[in-house]
Design a protein around this motif. Structure first.
Motif, PDB file in Angstrom:
ATOM      1  N   ASP A 409       0.806  -1.214   0.000  1.00  0.00           N
ATOM      2  CA  ASP A 409       0.000   0.000   0.000  1.00  0.00           C
ATOM      3  C   ASP A 409       0.841   1.266   0.000  1.00  0.00           C
ATOM      4  O   ASP A 409       0.341   2.348  -0.267  1.00  0.00           O
ATOM      5  N   SER A 410       2.123   1.148   0.321  1.00  0.00           N
ATOM      6  CA  SER A 410       2.955   2.335   0.434  1.00  0.00           C
ATOM      7  C   SER A 410       3.515   2.744  -0.909  1.00  0.00           C
ATOM      8  O   SER A 410       3.920   1.914  -1.722  1.00  0.00           O
ATOM      9  N   ALA A 411       3.559   4.035  -1.154  1.00  0.00           N
ATOM     10  CA  ALA A 411       4.165   4.560  -2.376  1.00  0.00           C
ATOM     11  C   ALA A 411       5.672   4.655  -2.239  1.00  0.00           C
ATOM     12  O   ALA A 411       6.371   4.912  -3.206  1.00  0.00           O
ATOM     13  N   ARG A 412       6.170   4.450  -1.023  1.00  0.00           N
ATOM     14  CA  ARG A 412       7.596   4.562  -0.780  1.00  0.00           C
ATOM     15  C   ARG A 412       8.230   3.181  -0.708  1.00  0.00           C
ATOM     16  O   ARG A 412       7.559   2.179  -0.528  1.00  0.00           O
ATOM     17  N   GLY A 413       9.527   3.128  -0.847  1.00  0.00           N
ATOM     18  CA  GLY A 413      10.256   1.896  -0.611  1.00  0.00           C
ATOM     19  C   GLY A 413      10.540   1.079  -1.840  1.00  0.00           C
ATOM     20  O   GLY A 413      11.227   0.064  -1.777  1.00  0.00           O
ATOM     21  N   ALA A 414      10.024   1.474  -2.991  1.00  0.00           N
ATOM     22  CA  ALA A 414      10.291   0.692  -4.188  1.00  0.00           C
ATOM     23  C   ALA A 414      11.733   0.866  -4.622  1.00  0.00           C
ATOM     24  O   ALA A 414      12.440  -0.097  -4.896  1.00  0.00           O
ATOM     25  N   ASP A 415      12.177   2.123  -4.711  1.00  0.00           N
ATOM     26  CA  ASP A 415      13.553   2.441  -5.087  1.00  0.00           C
ATOM     27  C   ASP A 415      13.985   1.731  -6.366  1.00  0.00           C
ATOM     28  O   ASP A 415      15.067   1.167  -6.447  1.00  0.00           O
ATOM     29  N   HIS A 416      13.082   1.724  -7.314  1.00  0.00           N
ATOM     30  CA  HIS A 416      13.354   1.210  -8.654  1.00  0.00           C
ATOM     31  C   HIS A 416      12.687   2.140  -9.661  1.00  0.00           C
ATOM     32  O   HIS A 416      11.812   2.930  -9.317  1.00  0.00           O
ATOM     33  N   VAL A 417      13.108   2.021 -10.897  1.00  0.00           N
ATOM     34  CA  VAL A 417      12.375   2.613 -12.014  1.00  0.00           C
ATOM     35  C   VAL A 417      12.287   1.564 -13.107  1.00  0.00           C
ATOM     36  O   VAL A 417      13.142   0.682 -13.220  1.00  0.00           O
ATOM     37  N   ARG A 418      11.210   1.657 -13.903  1.00  0.00           N
ATOM     38  CA  ARG A 418      11.097   0.761 -15.055  1.00  0.00           C
ATOM     39  C   ARG A 418      11.536   1.511 -16.303  1.00  0.00           C
ATOM     40  O   ARG A 418      11.072   2.617 -16.577  1.00  0.00           O
ATOM     41  N   VAL A 419      12.391   0.874 -17.057  1.00  0.00           N
ATOM     42  CA  VAL A 419      12.958   1.467 -18.265  1.00  0.00           C
ATOM     43  C   VAL A 419      12.492   0.669 -19.474  1.00  0.00           C
ATOM     44  O   VAL A 419      12.694  -0.547 -19.526  1.00  0.00           O
ATOM     45  N   THR A 420      11.854   1.326 -20.428  1.00  0.00           N
ATOM     46  CA  THR A 420      11.449   0.644 -21.659  1.00  0.00           C
ATOM     47  C   THR A 420      12.654   0.562 -22.583  1.00  0.00           C
ATOM     48  O   THR A 420      12.854   1.399 -23.478  1.00  0.00           O
ATOM     49  N   ALA A 421      13.466  -0.463 -22.356  1.00  0.00           N
ATOM     50  CA  ALA A 421      14.705  -0.628 -23.118  1.00  0.00           C
ATOM     51  C   ALA A 421      14.430  -0.838 -24.598  1.00  0.00           C
ATOM     52  O   ALA A 421      15.279  -0.542 -25.439  1.00  0.00           O
TER      53      ALA A 421
END
Length: 451
Positions: A409-421
């Motif tokens: 439920d948290s918007a924090r803590g992912a510390d990733h991004v998705r890149v459309t390579a």
């Protein structure tokens, strides 16, 4: 506002404000100081502040309203579900948009030949004809990864997943879902009143230990992306699929579990098409989508599995859209049988694989080693998600935030991004340099469970 800011570069100013927005200290609709006010408070030139404001705008975090000033962006387009809205993006156009998770339009097969061979008239004469063109059904059966008692055609992968869930679960039931995973899945589960049971995955698919633990909660369905998992690019191996099937078969808590497999990348994937249906033929609904390979606007996918479940989906659709346009089905049939179209899709598959490898190899040259990924996406660990979005936006690159892909439920803590390579057709070293600057120094070789 700037009391805690120690560095005065444009990137540092933008990153500081991005963190204030992320933590809620700056709320949607809050007005920022003017460029001159901020420059005076910080003791820097207006040009320095202006660069920071431009980076925040490109990242979609603030919006300029001309003379009224700049404001923290508020959510827009309320017709979009929450996580889909989060992914939709806004702000200034980026030089290179790697946030969409969509195929390269230049790699989609031409529709000209297929359109020329489809009837010029929408000639269905009855509302009660079979929902699948017989010739298309035969082609689909030939390419199915496991024996399938029945097949139907629906309006894209999400339509297939939604209708499959509605056919097998009730309000309040639990559904096992990968984390990270495709954000609209989470929106869909919430809309249907279903409880998420997140499981982790590695490059071979769902972790067996996580599945065993999740089954103890007696879930009614397992929702899995069988290959080119979005966002990680992981693909389930036959060995992992067999192990997962053995766990399901041996669990007393999984007696009525139904597996829904989403193969959304289909023909542009380089990994084998593996289905748990090979070992659990009576319990697997398998989805094959043609959006990534043949075009999102075709809005077409196939759903196969046990006859009583597939028929339940087809019967429910008769009280809604009825069927997927037989003209569209005819176009897909032509695309799946025409030699030139098959060659175009094969070339797209080769191009996406080459672009993935080129970007990963370039990242490795900057010390960022990632697991092999199939399809068009990469899952990049970063030091701080908001700062990474701003930093990349300042370099003219837009990527998708990682938080919507997390099952918690948290918007924090992912510390990733998705890149459309798959959209990095050239300049892989330059793109990798910008991505590496935002990445963790030593990213994990696996995909951690993000709750």
């Amino acid at each position: 506002m700037f009391e805690q800011l120690t560095e005065r570069s444009p990137d540092a100013i933008a990153g500081y404000l991005a963190r204030l927005i992320s933590t809620g200290e700056l709320a949607p609709g809050d007005r920022l100081p003017t460029v001159r006010e901020a420059a005076s408070a910080l003791g820097v030139s207006p040009a320095t502040v202006s660069q920071a404001w431009q980076a925040l705008s490109r990242a979609g975090l603030i919006t300029s309203r001309g003379r009224a000033g700049s404001f923290v962006s508020a959510e827009r387009r309320e017709w979009l579900p929450p996580r889909t809205l989060w992914l939709a993006g806004h702000g200034e156009p980026a030089r290179l948009d790697l946030s969409r998770g969509a195929p390269d339009p230049l790699l989609l097969p031409s529709l000209t030949r297929a359109l020329g061979r489809v009837s010029a008239r929408a000639e269905t004469t009855s509302y009660h004809e079979a929902p699948v063109l017989p010739e298309l059904g035969r082609v689909l059966q030939e390419r199915w990864p496991a024996a399938s008692e029945s097949l139907t055609v629906v309006d894209g992968a999400m339509d297939a997943v939604s209708r499959s869930l509605e056919a097998v679960v009730r309000f309040g039931d639990r559904v096992i879902v990968e984390s990270p995973a495709f954000p609209p899945f989470f929106d869909l589960l919430e809309t249907l009143g279903l409880e998420r049971v997140p499981v982790g995955l590695d490059a071979d698919g769902i972790l067996p230990g996580d599945l065993q633990a999740a089954l103890r909660l007696r879930p009614k369905a397992l929702l899995v992306q069988s290959r080119a998992q979005n966002p990680t690019g992981a693909s389930m191996t036959a060995e992992r699929a067999e192990e997962l099937a053995r766990i399901i078969t041996g669990s007393r808590d999984a007696d009525d579990l139904i597996v829904i497999e989403d193969d959304h990348s289909g023909a542009i994937s380089t990994s084998p098409d593996v289905s748990l249906g090979r070992w659990l033929p009576d319990r697997v609904l398998h989805v094959q989508s043609f959006s990534k390979s043949h075009g999102p606007d075709l809005r077409i996918a196939a759903l196969g599995g046990p006859g009583h479940l597939v028929d339940r989906v087809a019967r429910r659709r008769m009280l809604g859209p009825g069927w997927t346009s037989r003209m569209t089905q005819g176009i897909l049939f032509e695309l799946l049988t025409d030699g030139s179209s098959l060659d175009e899709v094969a070339e797209a598959r080769r191009q996406y694989d080459s672009r993935q490898r080129s970007l990963r190899e370039a990242l490795a040259g900057f010390g960022v080693t990632l697991p092999r990924a199939d399809g068009i996406n990469l899952w990049l660990p970063v030091a701080d998600e908001r700062s990474a979005l701003v930093q990349l936006a300042a370099a003219g690159i837009r990527v998708a935030p990682g938080a919507p892909f997390v099952a918690g439920d948290s918007a924090r803590g992912a510390d990733h991004v998705r890149v459309t390579a798959g959209m990095v057709a050239e300049e892989a070293p330059a793109v990798a340099s910008a991505l590496a600057a935002a990445a963790l120094p030593t990213p994990s070789a696996a995909f951690p469970l993000l709750r």
